[in-house]
Design an enzyme around this catalytic site. Sequence first.
Site, short mmCIF file in Angstrom:
data_model
loop_
_atom_site.label_atom_id
_atom_site.label_comp_id
_atom_site.label_asym_id
_atom_site.label_seq_id
_atom_site.Cartn_x
_atom_site.Cartn_y
_atom_site.Cartn_z
N SER A 1 0.82 -1.21 0.00
CA SER A 1 0.00 0.00 0.00
C SER A 1 0.86 1.26 0.00
CB SER A 1 -0.90 0.03 1.23
OG SER A 1 -1.64 -1.16 1.34
N1 SAH Z 1 -0.63 -4.51 4.00
C1 SAH Z 1 -0.01 -4.86 2.76
C2 SAH Z 1 -0.86 -4.50 1.59
C3 SAH Z 1 -1.35 -5.70 0.96
S1 SAH Z 1 -2.51 -5.55 -0.33
C4 SAH Z 1 1.35 -4.19 2.67
O1 SAH Z 1 1.64 -3.32 3.45
O2 SAH Z 1 2.13 -4.61 1.81
C5 SAH Z 1 -3.73 -6.65 0.19
C6 SAH Z 1 -3.33 -8.09 0.38
O3 SAH Z 1 -4.49 -8.75 0.81
C7 SAH Z 1 -2.89 -8.82 -0.88
O4 SAH Z 1 -1.61 -9.30 -0.71
C8 SAH Z 1 -3.91 -9.94 -1.03
O5 SAH Z 1 -3.34 -11.15 -1.50
C9 SAH Z 1 -4.42 -10.10 0.38
N2 SAH Z 1 -5.73 -10.72 0.55
C10 SAH Z 1 -6.84 -10.57 -0.19
N3 SAH Z 1 -7.83 -11.32 0.34
C11 SAH Z 1 -7.35 -11.92 1.44
C12 SAH Z 1 -7.90 -12.81 2.41
N4 SAH Z 1 -9.17 -13.22 2.37
N5 SAH Z 1 -7.11 -13.22 3.40
C13 SAH Z 1 -5.82 -12.83 3.48
N6 SAH Z 1 -5.25 -12.00 2.60
C14 SAH Z 1 -6.02 -11.55 1.58
#
Ligand code: SAH
Length: 667
Positions: free
Chosen positions: A62
Amino acid sequence: MPDLAHERERMIERQVARRGVRDSHVLGAMREVPREAFVPEGLQEFAYEDTPLPIGAGQTISQPYIVALMIEAAAVRPGDHILEIGAGSGYAAAVIGRIAERVYAIERHETLARLAAERMARLGYDNVEVRTGDGTQGWPEVAPFDAIVVAAGGPAIPQTLKDQLDIGGRLVMPVGDSQREQRLVKVTRTDATHFEEEDLGGVMFVPLIGEYGWAEDARPRRPAEARSFRDPAPAQSIPELIRSAAEPLPDLDDPAFGALFDRFAGARVVLLGEASHGTSEFYRARAAITRRLIEQHGFNIVAVEADWPDAAALDRYVRDLPVPPNTEPPFRRFPTWMWRNTDVEAFLAWLQVWNMARPRDARTGFYGLDLYNLSASIAAVLDYLDRVDPEAAAVARQRYGCLTPWAKEPQAYGRMALSRGYAACEDGVVKTLREMLDRQLEYTGQDGESFLDATANARLVKSAEAYYRAMYYGAAQSWNLRDTHMFETLEAILNAKGPDAKAVVWAHNSHIGDASKTEMGAVREELNIGQLCRERFGDAAALIGFGTHTGTVACASDWDAPMEVKPVNPSRPDSYERLAHDSGIGRFLLDVRAGVHEPLRRELIDPRLERFIGVIYRPETERWSHYSACTLPEQFDAYVWFDETTAVTPLPTRMREGPEETWPFGL
Ligand code: SAH
């Protein structure tokens, strides 16, 4: 490698604190976590940019500000136990871990979860546990949590997660019935059965995919629970609104093309942009508009993003002015295609014919606003003073002598000034300009035209001296010096030509679109000539931006590298360009001034990405190298669109003996 600790500090100050995140826990934690350790190889140089970045598996880390906003909203405190869903790169979990006692992070993609866990181990963040799984189910074994942060957007807040909140616990999650845009929602559990909800504004997250989120195939699995926080959809889509507001443009060679721009003819300065430095349509459109403004509306200055001494050579050609001895051929240095191309040549040929039919004082001049050709400017000032004031010439020669060793490689001067801790040549170059301006009356008695030329060169030397020093303090300072120099040079030309003078400026969108309405201004504190013109001339400045969806462009892969013609990637789905493309109109003018097409303007006012291709184009890292968030309808007064565009055709740069009429490029 840039100084990453310094960049991290700037990121926190400009992107996070300045946007209103005040929580000292959050700011302190972000100061500790090296974000570059959480982005893939090859993207580290962008780690502190104001943007999300790809981390593989189609997911992103993000944007720093969003991470800060969510953690602040979740009110994470020392001693807390936190659940993060969507660990992705692990960056947000790491930041939370610098504040809270324990962090439990769940990531759906096993490869990402494993990488994130490895990073925690490497950094010694042993209070963060990352596991693979479906986060919409929560982590019941270790519940309840003081806060739950969900980093992916779902159709509704899963009851499973609410149930795992402690009393007083907070949950922050993007919610919306579209897979791209959501509202950020905060839920606080006030007692066993009561939850309070707050809407924290619009956001864009990747989808939350799982049992209580979206199905893999993109439909909400629990439609009954889904609720919308979004504003009602507009009656017409944005591309439809563009389609109704757009004024289709005729062929570039049709005189009716320029006539569509008559509405801006009352301005004192019309600034015409470009979205690359190598697109034929942008040059030809600017030529057509400029021609109209000169022929019909009394514009008598064309000022371009080129060095003064180089443009001066073309000016002598179009106005038939005497050529001083020892003049170097113009535009022999990188990037030569920017001015040595067939479109510029055709425009100059027209301007020359137009001027030759008019008396000297009614001719339109061609001027350069930029500051790179230090050596030619030094030579031009000395040449001039030798003629009009040999005593002053001797003094100037001595002062400029300070810079001469560096004139061919001025960056080295900046480095030297920095390491010695003082600006050895500054005093002299400032004094020379000031003394010349003080002697205006005395000197102009001889020739006003040459006086303008010589003082513009002296101003270039002064600005360039400061510019090359500023390069070592940061990009924003040197950028601002350069654009301020361009603005001052423009003002000097206008003043020299008198109260009725009117100018057309050709420069990149990044210079002529109001910087204060872009990420450049808001985050990096950069200003530009468009903004300065608005501040100085108000409505008497018209800022016209240009854009394209795809095609080819003349560019280089690195500074000083050879020119290439590269395909332009189709515009991104989240850009202004894509909205223009989806209107289905190939070539149009969009008047985006307040009050003209209000419903459209309202829809366009939320910042979106806009593409900036410069001399360098790197399609491989396009999002981070070339896109930046802007508020287009405030950045420009009008936007000119060419859906598909083609690269300029460069002229050869080698010299050839030839007849007079092959001037201006001396080929
Ligand atoms: N907080 C992260 C941003 C990740 S983007 C950072 O700082 O890098 C959102 C993430 O959510 C993605 O990697 C995606 O694979 C994950 N995601 C989507 N649905 C999910 C679920 N049901 N359970 C766990 N992760 C999930």
